[in-house]
Design a protein around this motif. Structure first.
Motif, short mmCIF file in Angstrom:
data_model
loop_
_atom_site.label_atom_id
_atom_site.label_comp_id
_atom_site.label_asym_id
_atom_site.label_seq_id
_atom_site.Cartn_x
_atom_site.Cartn_y
_atom_site.Cartn_z
N ALA A 234 17.10 8.64 -7.00
CA ALA A 234 17.17 9.78 -5.36
C ALA A 234 17.99 8.37 -4.53
CB ALA A 234 16.60 10.20 -4.61
N GLY A 235 17.14 6.93 -5.82
CA GLY A 235 17.35 5.63 -4.77
C GLY A 235 16.53 5.42 -4.01
N ARG A 236 15.25 5.86 -4.18
CA ARG A 236 14.10 5.50 -3.43
C ARG A 236 13.29 5.17 -4.25
NH1 ARG A 236 11.09 10.08 -2.99
NH2 ARG A 236 13.30 11.03 -3.72
N SER A 237 12.54 3.96 -3.33
CA SER A 237 10.87 3.76 -4.12
C SER A 237 9.80 4.36 -4.08
CB SER A 237 10.86 2.44 -3.44
OG SER A 237 11.18 0.84 -2.86
N PRO A 238 9.35 4.23 -5.37
CA PRO A 238 8.73 5.31 -5.76
C PRO A 238 7.33 4.36 -5.09
CG PRO A 238 8.99 4.10 -7.83
CD PRO A 238 9.66 3.44 -7.33
N ARG A 239 5.97 6.01 -4.75
CA ARG A 239 5.64 5.13 -3.97
C ARG A 239 3.87 5.60 -4.47
NH1 ARG A 239 6.49 5.91 1.15
NH2 ARG A 239 4.27 5.92 2.11
N VAL A 240 3.35 4.57 -5.13
CA VAL A 240 2.43 4.23 -5.57
C VAL A 240 1.18 4.70 -4.07
CG1 VAL A 240 1.29 2.97 -6.94
CG2 VAL A 240 3.46 3.31 -6.71
N PHE A 241 0.11 5.64 -4.65
CA PHE A 241 -1.05 5.67 -3.93
C PHE A 241 -2.06 3.91 -4.30
CE2 PHE A 241 0.54 10.02 -3.43
CZ PHE A 241 1.29 9.54 -2.75
N GLU A 242 -3.09 4.99 -3.57
CA GLU A 242 -4.37 3.82 -3.78
C GLU A 242 -3.53 2.10 -3.65
OE1 GLU A 242 -6.93 5.70 -6.28
OE2 GLU A 242 -7.21 7.34 -5.34
N ASP A 243 -4.19 1.36 -4.92
CA ASP A 243 -4.25 0.14 -4.48
C ASP A 243 -3.16 0.18 -6.14
OD1 ASP A 243 -5.55 0.71 -6.36
OD2 ASP A 243 -7.22 -1.09 -6.47
N GLN A 301 12.61 -1.40 -5.84
CA GLN A 301 10.76 -1.50 -6.85
C GLN A 301 9.92 -0.49 -6.31
OE1 GLN A 301 9.58 -3.97 -8.85
NE2 GLN A 301 12.09 -3.23 -9.13
N PRO A 302 8.49 0.26 -6.52
CA PRO A 302 8.09 0.59 -6.32
C PRO A 302 6.94 0.08 -5.13
CG PRO A 302 7.16 -0.11 -8.47
CD PRO A 302 8.62 -0.78 -7.89
N VAL A 303 6.38 0.65 -3.83
CA VAL A 303 6.26 0.84 -2.85
C VAL A 303 4.26 0.62 -2.69
CG1 VAL A 303 7.77 -0.31 -1.21
CG2 VAL A 303 6.26 2.53 -1.67
N THR A 304 3.18 0.07 -2.71
CA THR A 304 2.19 0.66 -3.28
C THR A 304 1.47 0.85 -1.44
OG1 THR A 304 1.64 -0.50 -5.01
CG2 THR A 304 -0.01 -0.31 -4.07
N THR A 305 0.97 2.55 -1.67
CA THR A 305 0.79 2.61 -0.01
C THR A 305 -0.75 2.64 0.95
OG1 THR A 305 0.40 4.54 -0.75
CG2 THR A 305 2.67 3.98 -0.18
N GLY A 306 -1.45 2.71 -0.97
CA GLY A 306 -2.61 3.08 -0.12
C GLY A 306 -2.95 4.30 0.71
#
Ligand code: UD1
Length: 349
Positions: A234-243, A301-306
């Motif tokens: 969908a053209g969105r960044s994968p949201r990576v949880f925790e670190d 690119q993925p974003v790491t969200t915490g």
């Protein structure tokens, strides 16, 4: 020719299992209800030449009709994932445990004595850990205050010091941490009781994180691979949880199907009940998988969200040794190769 009934054979993993079994010369029938959490479209009339019977496992008459002339049942039908909220609880227990109970009762009556069960690594809870001072330890559930402060690694339950993650083998204690996990433990226990009482053979395959072509799109019931893949598409960044440092074992769905074929064969010789990890043996962090997928698909690119989810465990990586030694199963598709295909393979609608 072995005659096999695959429950849930129209699903993501089930349809690959059907394809592999028919390819190996088994005569396969599918029993699938088309659960709306997994299927948006009506079920096909056949999968890889195997006829699809549409029916609910909780209906004894539907099960009896599907069991006629069958040698082995490969039980893939289940409701998976974290779910939406506790309103899902009765449906998880109904689809996973009541359905398994009906299946086992009808198999006993029909004299079908061989079963392959799709279990899951979620039965372990956290993976294995060792403490420099205390050796092997079992951390409890992580507390919200730690997670909110970004302390994602579970500490030693005895001294609070950091732990090193270790491979989990099949003798690890069962410690389910979610409703889904509890229903999978119950399936294991029900099938073990059934094997004892009938003298039948059960191979329980504890799948690790399965991915590959035909995964359902992003839903509250999807695993992380499908969620990341849907985001990239969908053209969105994968949201990576925790670190992003949490470790999993990602195993390709065709390898999982090969493990099922090996298990079907094994039930002819094995007696009693036995569990096996189905894993690649090559752990990866969730952050690495997201990055690899984004890179391969040339997506954002993925974003790491915490962010964190209370039902999640930190690390769960498998020792694949028992399946190699006793089933002759070794995963063959490496993560780089598997992700390269997965990045553009179609998802289920
Ligand atoms: C998963 C599935 C389970 C399946 C098992 C084995 C869930 C909750 N878990 O377990 O059904 O039986 O594999 O195949 O259904 N994450 C992100 N971003 C997201 C979503 C998740 O970073 O958008 C992270 C999570 O925080 C977690 C990891 O990815 O650390 C794995 O998540 P997930 O695949 O949902 O759960 P598993 O516990 O690995």
């Amino acid at each position: 020719m072995t005659r096999v009934l695959v429950t849930g054979g129209a699903g993501f993993i089930g349809s690959h299992v059907v394809q592999t079994l028919t390819g190996a010369g088994c005569e396969v029938t599918v029993l699938d209800w088309g659960h709306p959490a997994a299927h948006r479209d009506p079920l096909p009339a056949e999968i890889a030449g195997a006829p699809v019977r549409v029916g609910d496992l909780r209906d004894p008459a539907a099960v009896d009709a599907a069991l006629a002339g069958v040698d082995v049942v490969v039980h893939q039908a289940a409701m998976v994932g974290l779910g939406v909220d506790l309103d899902d609880l009765p449906e998880y227990v109904g689809c996973n445990d009541l359905a398994t109970a009906v299946l086992l009762a009808r198999m006993a009556r029909a004299g079908v004595r061989r079963l392959v069960l799709a279990s899951s690594m979620v039965v372990y809870g956290e993976g294995g850990y060792s403490c420099a001072r205390h050796g092997q330890v079992r951390p409890g559930p992580r507390v919200v205050a730690d997670l909110a402060a970004g302390r994602f690694e579970p500490p030693c339950p005895r001294c609070g010091e950091p732990l090193a993650p270790e491979l989990v083998d099949e003798d690890a204690p069962l410690d389910p941490r979610s409703v889904y996990a509890a229903t999978k433990v119950a399936q294991e226990h029900l099938t073990a009781a059934w094997a004892r009482q009938t003298g039948g053979a059960v191979v329980a395959l504890r799948y690790h994180n399965v991915y590959g072509p035909g995964m359902p799109r992003d839903t509250p019931y999807s695993g992380v691979a499908a969620i990341f893949r849907s985001a990239v598409e969908a053209g969105r960044s994968p949201r990576v949880f925790e670190d992003g440092g949490q470790r999993r074992d990602f195993v390709h769905v065709r390898d999982v199907a090969a493990a099922n074929l090996a298990a079907v064969t094994a039930t002819a010789a094995l007696g009693g009940w036995r569990a096996f990890n189905v894993a690649s043996g090559r752990p990866a962090t969730v952050g690495e998988v997201a990055a690899q997928l984004s890179r391969t698909a040339r997506g954002p690119q993925p974003v790491t969200t915490g962010e964190f989810r209370l039902g999640d465990v930190r690390h769960i990586v498998a020792d694949p040794g028992r399946a190699a030694a006793e089933l002759g199963f070794r995963a063959r598709i490496g993560l780089a190769e598997g992700v390269a295909e997965f990045a553009s393979a179609p998802l289920r609608g």
